[in-house]
Design a protein around this motif. Structure first.
Motif, PDB file in Angstrom:
ATOM      1  N   SER A 135      18.670  -7.005  -1.895  1.00 27.61           N
ATOM      2  CA  SER A 135      18.121  -5.758  -1.888  1.00 27.61           C
ATOM      3  C   SER A 135      19.369  -5.577  -0.854  1.00 27.61           C
ATOM      4  CB  SER A 135      17.775  -5.276  -1.380  1.00 27.61           C
ATOM      5  OG  SER A 135      16.976  -5.207  -0.226  1.00 27.61           O
ATOM      6  N   LEU A 136      19.864  -3.644  -0.822  1.00 37.57           N
ATOM      7  CA  LEU A 136      20.280  -2.907   0.921  1.00 37.57           C
ATOM      8  C   LEU A 136      19.491  -3.179   1.268  1.00 37.57           C
ATOM      9  CD1 LEU A 136      22.558  -1.217  -1.310  1.00 37.57           C
ATOM     10  CD2 LEU A 136      23.394  -3.575  -0.291  1.00 37.57           C
ATOM     11  N   LEU A 137      18.806  -3.539   2.610  1.00 29.65           N
ATOM     12  CA  LEU A 137      18.308  -3.549   3.492  1.00 29.65           C
ATOM     13  C   LEU A 137      18.309  -2.048   4.254  1.00 29.65           C
ATOM     14  CD1 LEU A 137      16.703  -6.951   4.619  1.00 29.65           C
ATOM     15  CD2 LEU A 137      15.284  -5.382   2.974  1.00 29.65           C
ATOM     16  N   PRO A 138      17.259  -0.899   4.575  1.00 30.76           N
ATOM     17  CA  PRO A 138      15.891  -1.560   4.600  1.00 30.76           C
ATOM     18  C   PRO A 138      15.543  -0.811   3.097  1.00 30.76           C
ATOM     19  CG  PRO A 138      16.138   0.330   5.898  1.00 30.76           C
ATOM     20  CD  PRO A 138      16.881   0.012   5.485  1.00 30.76           C
ATOM     21  N   ARG A 139      16.111  -0.375   2.344  1.00 28.84           N
ATOM     22  CA  ARG A 139      15.098  -0.196   0.877  1.00 28.84           C
ATOM     23  C   ARG A 139      15.243  -1.853  -0.074  1.00 28.84           C
ATOM     24  NH1 ARG A 139      14.499   3.979  -2.578  1.00 28.84           N
ATOM     25  NH2 ARG A 139      14.537   3.615  -4.344  1.00 28.84           N
ATOM     26  N   TRP A 140      13.584  -1.556  -0.351  1.00 30.28           N
ATOM     27  CA  TRP A 140      12.652  -3.033  -1.257  1.00 30.28           C
ATOM     28  C   TRP A 140      13.206  -4.372   0.413  1.00 30.28           C
ATOM     29  CZ3 TRP A 140      11.222  -0.294  -4.023  1.00 30.28           C
ATOM     30  CH2 TRP A 140      11.366   1.424  -4.580  1.00 30.28           C
ATOM     31  N   PRO A 194      12.477  -7.282  -5.133  1.00 26.00           N
ATOM     32  CA  PRO A 194      13.416  -6.487  -5.046  1.00 26.00           C
ATOM     33  C   PRO A 194      14.456  -5.684  -6.140  1.00 26.00           C
ATOM     34  CG  PRO A 194      13.829  -8.502  -3.353  1.00 26.00           C
ATOM     35  CD  PRO A 194      12.658  -8.452  -4.166  1.00 26.00           C
ATOM     36  N   VAL A 195      14.619  -7.127  -7.010  1.00 25.58           N
ATOM     37  CA  VAL A 195      15.425  -6.319  -7.774  1.00 25.58           C
ATOM     38  C   VAL A 195      14.858  -6.171  -9.122  1.00 25.58           C
ATOM     39  CG1 VAL A 195      17.171  -7.940  -9.245  1.00 25.58           C
ATOM     40  CG2 VAL A 195      16.985  -9.165  -7.069  1.00 25.58           C
ATOM     41  N   ALA A 196      13.607  -6.337  -8.975  1.00 24.79           N
ATOM     42  CA  ALA A 196      12.879  -5.439 -10.298  1.00 24.79           C
ATOM     43  C   ALA A 196      12.765  -4.023  -9.542  1.00 24.79           C
ATOM     44  CB  ALA A 196      11.594  -6.536 -10.654  1.00 24.79           C
ATOM     45  N   ALA A 197      12.118  -4.160  -7.991  1.00 28.77           N
ATOM     46  CA  ALA A 197      11.994  -2.784  -7.657  1.00 28.77           C
ATOM     47  C   ALA A 197      13.308  -1.733  -7.850  1.00 28.77           C
ATOM     48  CB  ALA A 197      11.262  -2.676  -6.507  1.00 28.77           C
ATOM     49  N   ALA A 198      14.334  -1.895  -7.916  1.00 30.78           N
ATOM     50  CA  ALA A 198      15.164  -1.533  -8.115  1.00 30.78           C
ATOM     51  C   ALA A 198      16.137  -1.083  -9.310  1.00 30.78           C
ATOM     52  CB  ALA A 198      16.797  -2.181  -7.374  1.00 30.78           C
ATOM     53  N   ILE A 199      15.844  -1.787 -10.633  1.00 28.23           N
ATOM     54  CA  ILE A 199      15.896  -1.813 -11.158  1.00 28.23           C
ATOM     55  C   ILE A 199      15.038  -0.317 -12.320  1.00 28.23           C
ATOM     56  CG2 ILE A 199      16.457  -2.215 -14.036  1.00 28.23           C
ATOM     57  CD1 ILE A 199      16.879  -5.359 -12.938  1.00 28.23           C
ATOM     58  N   LEU A 251       8.201  -8.389   8.093  1.00 29.56           N
ATOM     59  CA  LEU A 251       8.526  -8.598   6.598  1.00 29.56           C
ATOM     60  C   LEU A 251       9.901  -8.031   6.377  1.00 29.56           C
ATOM     61  CD1 LEU A 251       7.625  -9.424   3.698  1.00 29.56           C
ATOM     62  CD2 LEU A 251       6.704  -7.205   3.515  1.00 29.56           C
ATOM     63  N   ASP A 252      10.595  -8.679   6.280  1.00 23.87           N
ATOM     64  CA  ASP A 252      12.289  -8.806   5.956  1.00 23.87           C
ATOM     65  C   ASP A 252      12.483  -7.356   6.947  1.00 23.87           C
ATOM     66  OD1 ASP A 252      11.863 -10.028   3.928  1.00 23.87           O
ATOM     67  OD2 ASP A 252      11.053  -8.543   2.475  1.00 23.87           O
ATOM     68  N   SER A 253      12.630  -7.547   8.157  1.00 25.07           N
ATOM     69  CA  SER A 253      12.711  -6.094   9.002  1.00 25.07           C
ATOM     70  C   SER A 253      13.304  -6.577  10.005  1.00 25.07           C
ATOM     71  CB  SER A 253      11.274  -5.331   9.412  1.00 25.07           C
ATOM     72  OG  SER A 253      10.186  -7.030  10.495  1.00 25.07           O
ATOM     73  N   GLY A 254      13.804  -7.592   9.615  1.00 28.86           N
ATOM     74  CA  GLY A 254      14.924  -8.231  11.034  1.00 28.86           C
ATOM     75  C   GLY A 254      16.644  -7.536  11.701  1.00 28.86           C
ATOM     76  N   ASP A 305      13.240   4.413   7.003  1.00 29.06           N
ATOM     77  CA  ASP A 305      14.084   4.376   5.105  1.00 29.06           C
ATOM     78  C   ASP A 305      13.290   3.084   4.561  1.00 29.06           C
ATOM     79  OD1 ASP A 305      15.438   7.198   5.316  1.00 29.06           O
ATOM     80  OD2 ASP A 305      17.621   5.154   6.620  1.00 29.06           O
ATOM     81  N   ALA A 306      12.519   2.538   5.102  1.00 23.98           N
ATOM     82  CA  ALA A 306      12.374   1.135   4.581  1.00 23.98           C
ATOM     83  C   ALA A 306      11.622   1.645   3.664  1.00 23.98           C
ATOM     84  CB  ALA A 306      11.012   0.695   5.665  1.00 23.98           C
ATOM     85  N   THR A 307      11.474   0.690   2.425  1.00 25.70           N
ATOM     86  CA  THR A 307       9.909   0.625   1.002  1.00 25.70           C
ATOM     87  C   THR A 307      10.178  -0.796   0.236  1.00 25.70           C
ATOM     88  OG1 THR A 307      12.588   0.637  -0.389  1.00 25.70           O
ATOM     89  CG2 THR A 307      11.522   2.975   0.064  1.00 25.70           C
ATOM     90  N   TYR A 308       9.311  -0.751   0.128  1.00 26.45           N
ATOM     91  CA  TYR A 308       8.650  -1.977  -0.194  1.00 26.45           C
ATOM     92  C   TYR A 308       8.439  -2.349  -2.093  1.00 26.45           C
ATOM     93  CZ  TYR A 308       7.763  -1.778   4.823  1.00 26.45           C
ATOM     94  OH  TYR A 308       7.790  -1.815   5.766  1.00 26.45           O
ATOM     95  N   ALA A 309       8.892  -3.714  -2.159  1.00 26.33           N
ATOM     96  CA  ALA A 309       8.579  -3.828  -3.517  1.00 26.33           C
ATOM     97  C   ALA A 309       7.905  -5.344  -3.512  1.00 26.33           C
ATOM     98  CB  ALA A 309      10.319  -4.579  -3.566  1.00 26.33           C
TER      99      ALA A 309
END
Length: 311
Positions: A105-110, A115-120, A138-141, A193-197
């Motif tokens: 995904s394009l962090l910090p989104r998803w 993440p792929v299911a969430a984006a679709i 969690l994916d925050s680096g 801007d962070a979202t979570y999947a």
């Protein structure tokens, strides 16, 4: 280097890394019982590692993971692609240049497991791959590099994930020297801007035909091919593997009501209708929805989002 990954989406990155670096160990999730036989089957990453002649470890918990990493210390860099277990600070400190993660995904989104299911499902028009430094979060680096990729109205989770897996492998190789040097700190993510999947559950795949048809079509594509969106037909579960939406059905249809028209299988939904392109009836293989409908004796009836015990 050490590689950590599990599903088939991680295999292109493993193969690319093996061609460009010395991979001392591949860490993956333990073999799982699959199919009707219940036979234990290795992960796709383990299969690829064995094919490449690489050493593997399949720890069942964090203590086992710590032990596996310790067995190859000192190693220079850790690479993570959809491994399935968060790393602790002590694990991250095992690698001289730290760990990097290829995230779809394009962090910090998803951030998160799906993440792929969430984006679709969200109707995003673009997604991509992020190469980030791994931290305890969690994916925050910090993000070292990104590559973008469009999402079309026909993309499924499976097809899009496959393309992103190759895009991610290329991104990893292109930035491997920067990751190894340890000099590139990366760009911090903008936390607001962070979202979570989160990991997909059975409820994510259940279709509610009172919801907008366009939203349901995205849900079907986000769940395809696995776990597969579903509803109940005559108190039996039917999987819906491909569908498109239309604001103009051939005839007004109530939510869930099925009709064979214009050469397709239609299902009423909010704000229009779905054309069920591919379905999998109980105990049968996937097939075109219209073919299934032509073989049904009597009326087609309707699909319901509520199971037998809920109706």
């Amino acid at each position: 280097m050490v590689f950590l990954g599990t599903p088939v989406a991680a295999v292109p990155a493993l193969r690319a890394l093996a061609e460009n670096a010395d991979v001392a160990l591949v860490v993956t999730r333990p073999d799982r019982r699959r199919g009707r036989s219940g036979r234990k089957t290795p992960s796709e990453v383990k299969k690829a590692a064995l094919d490449l002649g690489l050493a593997t470890a399949c720890p069942t918990d964090r203590a086992g993971l710590e032990e596996a990493l310790e067995s190859v210390v000192p190693f220079h860099l850790g690479v993570v692609v959809a491994y399935g277990m968060l790393l602790t600070r002590s694990m991250l400190e095992r690698a001289e240049a730290g760990f990097v993660n290829v995230h779809f995904s394009l962090l910090p989104r998803w951030r998160g497991a799906a993440p792929v299911a969430a984006a679709i499902r969200a109707g995003d028009g673009v997604t991509g791959v992020s190469l980030m430094r791994v931290t305890e979060g969690l994916d925050s680096g910090p993000v070292l590099a990104v590559a973008t990729h469009p999402i079309t109205e026909r993309d499924t989770r499976g097809g899009l994930t496959e393309r992103l897996s190759h895009l991610g492998a290329d991104l990893l190789v292109a930035n491997l020297a920067r990751a190894i040097s340890g000099e590139a700190a990366g760009t911090p993510q903008h936390e607001p801007d962070a979202t979570y999947a989160p990991r997909l559950s059975g409820g994510d795949a259940r279709l509610d035909f009172t919801r907008p048809a366009q939203e349901l079509a995205r849900q079907v594509r986000a769940m395809s091919p696995r776990p597969g969106a579903f509803a109940w037909w005559e108190e039996k579960r039917m999987r819906i593997l491909d569908a498109r939406w239309s604001p103009d059905p051939p005839t007004p249809l109530e939510a869930g009501v099925l009709a064979l028209a214009r050469g397709g299988l239609w299902c009423g939904a909010g704000g229009g209708a779905l054309v069920l392109e591919v379905v999998q009836p109980p105990g049968r293989r996937p097939m075109p929805g219209a073919d299934w409908a032509r073989g049904v004796r009597g009326g087609l009836g309707r699909l319901s989002g509520a199971g037998p015990s809920q109706s």
